[in-house]
Design a protein around this motif. Structure first.
Motif, short mmCIF file in Angstrom:
data_model
loop_
_atom_site.label_atom_id
_atom_site.label_comp_id
_atom_site.label_asym_id
_atom_site.label_seq_id
_atom_site.Cartn_x
_atom_site.Cartn_y
_atom_site.Cartn_z
N LEU B 6 24.02 -22.58 28.06
CA LEU B 6 22.43 -22.69 28.24
C LEU B 6 21.77 -22.61 26.71
N ILE B 7 20.85 -23.44 26.52
CA ILE B 7 20.40 -23.58 25.14
C ILE B 7 18.95 -23.11 24.86
N VAL B 8 18.46 -21.86 24.13
CA VAL B 8 17.41 -21.22 24.22
C VAL B 8 16.65 -21.56 22.97
N ASP B 9 15.77 -22.09 22.91
CA ASP B 9 14.95 -22.37 21.48
C ASP B 9 13.23 -22.60 21.81
N ASP B 10 12.50 -22.01 21.23
CA ASP B 10 11.11 -22.59 21.23
C ASP B 10 10.79 -24.00 21.02
N SER B 11 11.69 -24.56 20.19
CA SER B 11 11.34 -25.94 19.70
C SER B 11 12.07 -26.87 20.53
N ASN B 12 11.51 -27.66 21.21
CA ASN B 12 11.86 -29.06 21.94
C ASN B 12 13.06 -29.75 21.12
N ILE B 13 12.76 -30.22 19.75
CA ILE B 13 13.30 -30.80 18.88
C ILE B 13 14.70 -30.14 18.70
N TYR B 53 28.15 -19.68 28.05
CA TYR B 53 27.72 -19.75 26.48
C TYR B 53 26.28 -19.81 26.54
N ILE B 54 25.64 -19.26 25.45
CA ILE B 54 24.17 -19.19 25.18
C ILE B 54 24.15 -19.70 23.77
N THR B 55 23.13 -20.75 23.16
CA THR B 55 22.63 -20.43 22.05
C THR B 55 21.30 -20.00 22.03
N MET B 56 20.85 -19.17 21.14
CA MET B 56 19.84 -18.36 21.41
C MET B 56 19.05 -18.07 19.90
N ASP B 57 17.77 -18.75 20.04
CA ASP B 57 16.45 -18.43 19.05
C ASP B 57 16.35 -17.04 19.00
N THR B 79 29.06 -13.19 29.29
CA THR B 79 28.50 -14.49 28.45
C THR B 79 28.60 -14.22 27.08
N ARG B 80 28.99 -15.32 26.18
CA ARG B 80 28.99 -15.21 24.70
C ARG B 80 27.60 -15.86 24.22
N ILE B 81 27.12 -15.16 23.24
CA ILE B 81 25.79 -15.71 22.86
C ILE B 81 25.97 -15.97 21.41
N LEU B 82 25.41 -17.08 20.80
CA LEU B 82 25.36 -17.70 19.57
C LEU B 82 24.00 -17.72 19.16
#
Lengths: 159, 123
Positions: B6-13, B53-57, B79-82
């Protein structure tokens, strides 16, 4: 509360952040020129797209990144983004302002509280006037393009 | 075996940039199960998709990343969070780790840095 304006060492942090951004994100260096002071923030000449980060916590003011369409087009390409839309130009302008402000926390610490970006096109640019001290403009060129980072912050000095 | 990301960021880019890196041959079998633009949406999507896994802003509207990490760590302890954030001070990184994150990448990041960080997260 008392406030103090930024000093040259504080401004250098933002100049270094600009260099780091272009090196890391595009593998092409930017030429960061000497910062100059504006006593009237309304004198800022805005480019096609602007990203503004308002700060709070131990600071008041804003950090604004302003760039022409051509520069943002190439930054998006360097990031592998094929869709060259105004929506994406606004997004990346805000994200660059966010990255440059966030990197400054290495110097200022977590007291530099950063809001989510507000992006605008040239005509809709908002001039933040939250700080009382002077605004500093850091001009930089990347390839044929010129962009500006405007740092307009006061530091709160707690007794 | 497929891993769920799962990819989490407020920037679409930034979301798209991270997603594109998943074609790197060193990151085999990663299925992107969701893209979230704020912390509240991230918690909803984590609950429904149960990612590995999650990438997290961290700086996001509605719910910031630190709060989001705490909620997801409580819901899905495996779940492992980066964390992938522009906030470059040490205190923020330590606080994110204390809330349940497993790694930290500073923006701006190179493709290689992100790939290596994901490999470490998955090892």
């Amino acid at each position: 509360m008392n406030y103090r304006a930024l000093n040259p060492e504080d401004i250098q942090v933002f100049s270094e952040a600009i260099s780091t951004f272009f090196e890391r994100m595009t593998q092409r260096p930017a030429r960061v020129r000497t910062a100059y002071m504006l006593d009237r923030p309304e004198a800022i000449v805005w480019n096609d797209f602007n990203g503004v980060i308002q700060v709070s916590g131990g600071f008041r003011g804003a950090v604004s990144f302003s760039a022409p369409r051509g520069l943002l087009t190439e930054v998006l390409s360097a990031m592998g983004e094929a869709e060259q839309s105004d929506e994406n130009f606004l997004d990346v302008a805000g994200e660059i302002a966010n990255m440059l402000s966030g990197r400054a926390r290495r110097h200022f610490g977590e007291g530099l509280d950063i809001a989510t970006p507000i992006s605008s096109v040239r005509d809709g640019a908002v001039i933040p006037t939250l700080a009382a001290g002077p605004a500093y403009v850091i001009p930089h060129t990347w390839g044929p393009y010129e962009a500006h980072l405007v740092v307009h912050l006061d530091l709160i000095q707690r007794r | 075996m497929t891993s769920r990301l799962l990819i989490v960021d407020d920037s679409n880019i930034i979301r798209n940039h991270i997603a594109r890196l998943m074609v790197d041959p060193r990151l085999p079998g990663i299925e992107i199960v969701g893209l979230a633009g704020d912390g509240r949406k991230a918690v909803e999507m984590a609950r429904s998709t149960r990612p590995d896994y999650i990438t997290m802003d961290l700086t996001m509207p509605h719910m910031n990343g630190e709060t989001c990490i705490g909620e997801i760590a409580g819901l899905l302890p495996e779940t492992r969070i980066l964390v992938v954030s522009a906030l470059s001070d040490k205190a923020t990184a330590l606080r994110a780790i204390a809330r349940g994150a497993h790694g930290f990448v500073h923006k701006p990041f190179s493709d290689e840095t992100m790939i290596q960080s994901l490999l470490e997260l998955m090892s």
